[in-house]
Design an enzyme around this catalytic site. Structure first.
Site, PDB file in Angstrom:
ATOM      1  N   GLU A 226      -0.247  10.796  -0.975  1.00 54.72           N
ATOM      2  CA  GLU A 226       0.304  10.836   0.383  1.00 54.72           C
ATOM      3  C   GLU A 226       1.485  11.804   0.488  1.00 54.72           C
ATOM      4  O   GLU A 226       2.436  11.718  -0.284  1.00 54.72           O
ATOM      5  CB  GLU A 226       0.755   9.435   0.792  1.00 54.72           C
ATOM      6  N   HIS A 286      -2.719   6.383   7.309  1.00 52.96           N
ATOM      7  CA  HIS A 286      -1.643   5.443   7.548  1.00 52.96           C
ATOM      8  C   HIS A 286      -1.270   5.602   9.016  1.00 52.96           C
ATOM      9  O   HIS A 286      -0.591   6.554   9.391  1.00 52.96           O
ATOM     10  CB  HIS A 286      -0.435   5.720   6.646  1.00 52.96           C
ATOM     11  N   ASP A 296       8.198   4.927  12.273  1.00 44.93           N
ATOM     12  CA  ASP A 296       7.267   3.824  12.004  1.00 44.93           C
ATOM     13  C   ASP A 296       7.314   2.726  13.059  1.00 44.93           C
ATOM     14  O   ASP A 296       7.463   1.550  12.742  1.00 44.93           O
ATOM     15  CB  ASP A 296       7.538   3.242  10.614  1.00 44.93           C
ATOM     16  N   ASP A 326       0.889   1.402   8.877  1.00 42.94           N
ATOM     17  CA  ASP A 326       2.188   1.557   8.215  1.00 42.94           C
ATOM     18  C   ASP A 326       3.279   1.649   9.264  1.00 42.94           C
ATOM     19  O   ASP A 326       3.597   2.727   9.770  1.00 42.94           O
ATOM     20  CB  ASP A 326       2.190   2.804   7.328  1.00 42.94           C
TER      21      ASP A 326
END
Length: 420
Positions: A226, A286, A296, A326
């Protein structure tokens, strides 16, 4: 099945059928899609290995909503409540710091047995498990470097941790009967402009090769890597950039993880999927909601989420794409955050499945862009919500806002009691 829900569904079914869409088949297809729900929304990314450890790695959680889980038992209790309000059977994504053991274990010492209680619970719940090494919030990551650290002893610590994480993933896959995806993300980078950009990337490449040296049966574990553009403390340079991991993943046959919050604010993940799908062995999403940066936020049914889902469905990419969530928000009820985010991912997929992709492609090939635009705009007003309600009732979960009442009752009886 309530009369009103069934009536609304039958009307929607006829309307979509006029475009060649079989809603019954769509519902079956949606029920088969597993979303990997992340455990760290439930306790603000603290974990249970060392709860007093400061959260580092460019990660920040804001808010102090009452009721955060403080033990594995509390977290599993909260997860059960959230999953009971989400249609379908899904997966849980665990970080290494969520081990459930009485032993004093450091990250480079983790073993499958430290996660046996999670596996037993997952089996009881009919859930799959995904995994992540935790390369942050540790004394050996305090200077912002892990797998690319210039100190070989510290680098070896993190290599060993990631190796062991893959073995935990293999254990998850064997025990649950569902392939575990073990995703490697590291926070390594510089706050200010570095002189040497290449050296850390050479060290990271070598470290990853060592991490992945042992071959693990892909029936049980798949590896993913990632990238990130920047983070707090790594504003000027991140070792594991998108270009680095795209090259690494393509040359080492690893899944490439695209986090919706890990790119420049003007970039979108949806526009990368079709291109990457041509070359990558697999992709991991994600799904998050960045607000100006990688903040996020809880996933909403916004344009980018709809475009991500449209790309996956229009190009038949679900077979090579794993979908994970996420986000972490401590300013609202954490269980509600899980339900809202996961359901919105499902809703976006459903809406895309209800689009006549073949018909739209034919219009495009014929150069009839007027009809393409007109139909796509008309479809926005079609009653996909009636199909969603029918799906929820069919799956035995509360329909529409009824789930929130369940969360509120749980908050009064369970979450608020923890804060006393």
């Amino acid at each position: 099945m309530s009369t009103l829900i069934n009536q609304n569904y039958q009307q929607a079914k006829e309307l979509y059928a006029s475009h060649g869409i079989d809603t019954e088949e769509v519902i079956k297809k949606l029920a088969d899609v597993k979303i990997s729900m992340h455990c760290w929304q439930g306790d603000d990314v603290r974990g249970f290995m060392n709860q007093d450890q400061e959260l580092t790695g460019g990660i920040s959680v804001t808010g102090n909503y009452p009721g955060a889980a403080t033990t594995p038992e509390e977290l599993r209790q909260d997860l059960e409540k959230a999953f009971s309000l989400i249609p379908g059977k899904h997966k849980l994504n665990l970080h290494a710091i969520y081990m459930d053991t009485e032993e004093k274990v450091d990250l480079h010492e983790i073993e499958p047995r430290h996660f046996e209680k999670w596996v037993s619970w997952a089996k009881e719940q009919g859930l799959g498990l995904d995994f992540n090494p935790t390369c942050f919030s540790h004394s050996k990551s305090a200077d912002g470097f892990t797998l690319s650290h210039p100190n070989p002893d510290i680098r070896s610590f993190w290599i060993e941790h990631c190796k062991r994480a893959r073995k935990v993933g293999e254990y998850f896959g064997k025990e649950t009967g569902q392939t575990c995806i073990t995703n490697v993300w590291i926070p390594d980078g510089f706050k200010d402009v570095p002189v040497d950009r290449l050296g850390p990337r050479k060290r990271l490449e070598s470290a990853l090769d060592e991490v992945f040296a042992e071959k693990i049966d892909e029936r049980y574990n798949l590896d993913a890597v990632e990238s990130k553009l920047f983070g707090i403390g790594s504003e000027s340079y991140v070792v594991g950039s998108h270009e680095f991991y795209m090259g690494y993943g393509l040359t080492r046959n690893k899944m490439i993880c695209l986090d919706a919050g890990h790119f420049h604010p003007t970039e979108v993940v949806s526009n990368k999927l079709s291109a990457l799908s041509l070359f990558a062995s697999g992709m991991l999403l994600h799904v998050s909601r960045p607000v100006r940066w990688d903040s996020d936020h809880v996933v909403t049914l916004d344009d980018e989420l709809l475009e991500i889902a449209r790309e996956l469905i229009t190009h038949d990419l679900l077979f090579k794409t794993a979908i994970g969530l996420d986000f972490f928000d401590a300013s609202i009820n954490r269980i509600a955050a899980w339900v809202i985010g996961t359901q919105n991912m499902q809703k976006a997929l459903l809406r895309s499945m209800l689009e006549p992709a073949d018909q739209l492609k034919q219009m495009e090939l014929a150069g009839d862009y007027t009809s393409r635009l007109a139909l796509r705009e008309e479809l926005k007003m079609y009653p996909f919500g009636a199909v969603w309600d029918y799906f929820c009732e069919q799956q035995g979960v509360p329909v529409r806002g009824q789930w929130l009442q369940e969360v509120k009752r749980y908050e009064e009886s369970v979450l608020k009691q923890r804060a006393i």
